[in-house]
Design a protein around this motif. Sequence first.
Motif, PDB file in Angstrom:
ATOM      1  N   GLN A 139      33.412  34.000  44.135  1.00 47.60           N
ATOM      2  CA  GLN A 139      34.820  33.718  43.948  1.00 47.60           C
ATOM      3  C   GLN A 139      35.017  32.324  43.344  1.00 47.60           C
TER       4      GLN A 139
ATOM      5  N   SER B  82      47.217  44.262  35.581  1.00 48.53           N
ATOM      6  CA  SER B  82      46.438  44.719  36.729  1.00 48.53           C
ATOM      7  C   SER B  82      46.713  46.196  36.970  1.00 48.53           C
TER       8      SER B  82
ATOM      9  N   ARG C 199      46.825  47.492  39.823  1.00 50.41           N
ATOM     10  CA  ARG C 199      47.471  47.627  41.130  1.00 50.41           C
ATOM     11  C   ARG C 199      48.992  47.572  40.991  1.00 50.41           C
TER      12      ARG C 199
ATOM     13  N   GLU D  41      43.981  36.651  41.772  1.00 47.78           N
ATOM     14  CA  GLU D  41      43.566  38.044  41.597  1.00 47.78           C
ATOM     15  C   GLU D  41      43.434  38.415  40.122  1.00 47.78           C
TER      16      GLU D  41
ATOM     17  N   SER E 264      40.210  36.635  38.731  1.00 44.03           N
ATOM     18  CA  SER E 264      38.895  36.901  39.329  1.00 44.03           C
ATOM     19  C   SER E 264      38.598  38.366  39.591  1.00 44.03           C
ATOM     20  N   GLY E 265      39.652  39.182  39.754  1.00 46.18           N
ATOM     21  CA  GLY E 265      39.445  40.574  40.132  1.00 46.18           C
ATOM     22  C   GLY E 265      39.315  40.770  41.629  1.00 46.18           C
TER      23      GLY E 265
ATOM     24  N   GLU F 111      40.810  41.043  45.198  1.00 48.29           N
ATOM     25  CA  GLU F 111      42.144  41.374  45.681  1.00 48.29           C
ATOM     26  C   GLU F 111      42.653  40.295  46.633  1.00 48.29           C
TER      27      GLU F 111
END
Length: 206
Positions: free
Chosen positions: A35, A85, A87, A118, A121-122, A124
Amino acid sequence: MVSTLMAHDLLWGMSPEQLPADAPAWVIDSLSAGQPVVVRRAVSVAGQVAVGVRGRLREQRYAASMAIDSMTRRVQPEALCHVDSPRDLPALRALKQLRPLLDRCGWTWGVSGSAGFELASGFEALHEGSDLDLILRTAQPLSRVHARALVAQLDAAQCVVDMQLQTPFGAVALREWAGASSRVLLKNASQACLVLDPWNPQEQAA
């Protein structure tokens, strides 16, 4: 390099070996997972930058220092404005809703906080109740009238939106600058102080 790094930048490359011996296990796990860390607004010694490590829980935030020469990647908030994203969450819907407005505002803007983390970096970091954190780089003064108009537009979004104005002398909350108080809190690397004008820090409260 130190002068070019700015608060809210995301940096990759910090290893668990750079942490103090008493660092919590979750901090080690976050760095081991690859991260990024976020640049904090704080004074650092030469060759280091003040950073924060995020954990999975809201209260998991850890202040640390990162060796600048270990940095392998840097992402600034303004690079995330048009990152999509898969999401479907209120903060991400709000970002999509506000993009046209912010693109037209004439200022450089960016995404920070959980949404920025998010998108960059991807990992969550957002949930249904997350706010959307934004920055606006205001090299020149933003009038209080315009600040109030901008707050009204942000308040029409699908979640709570918090915006920081990044002046040449530090950061001030947009909502505070749009408010009724004559003095607002200006935060920079060395202090937080009350000022009449965030673009003229000599006008400090007694």
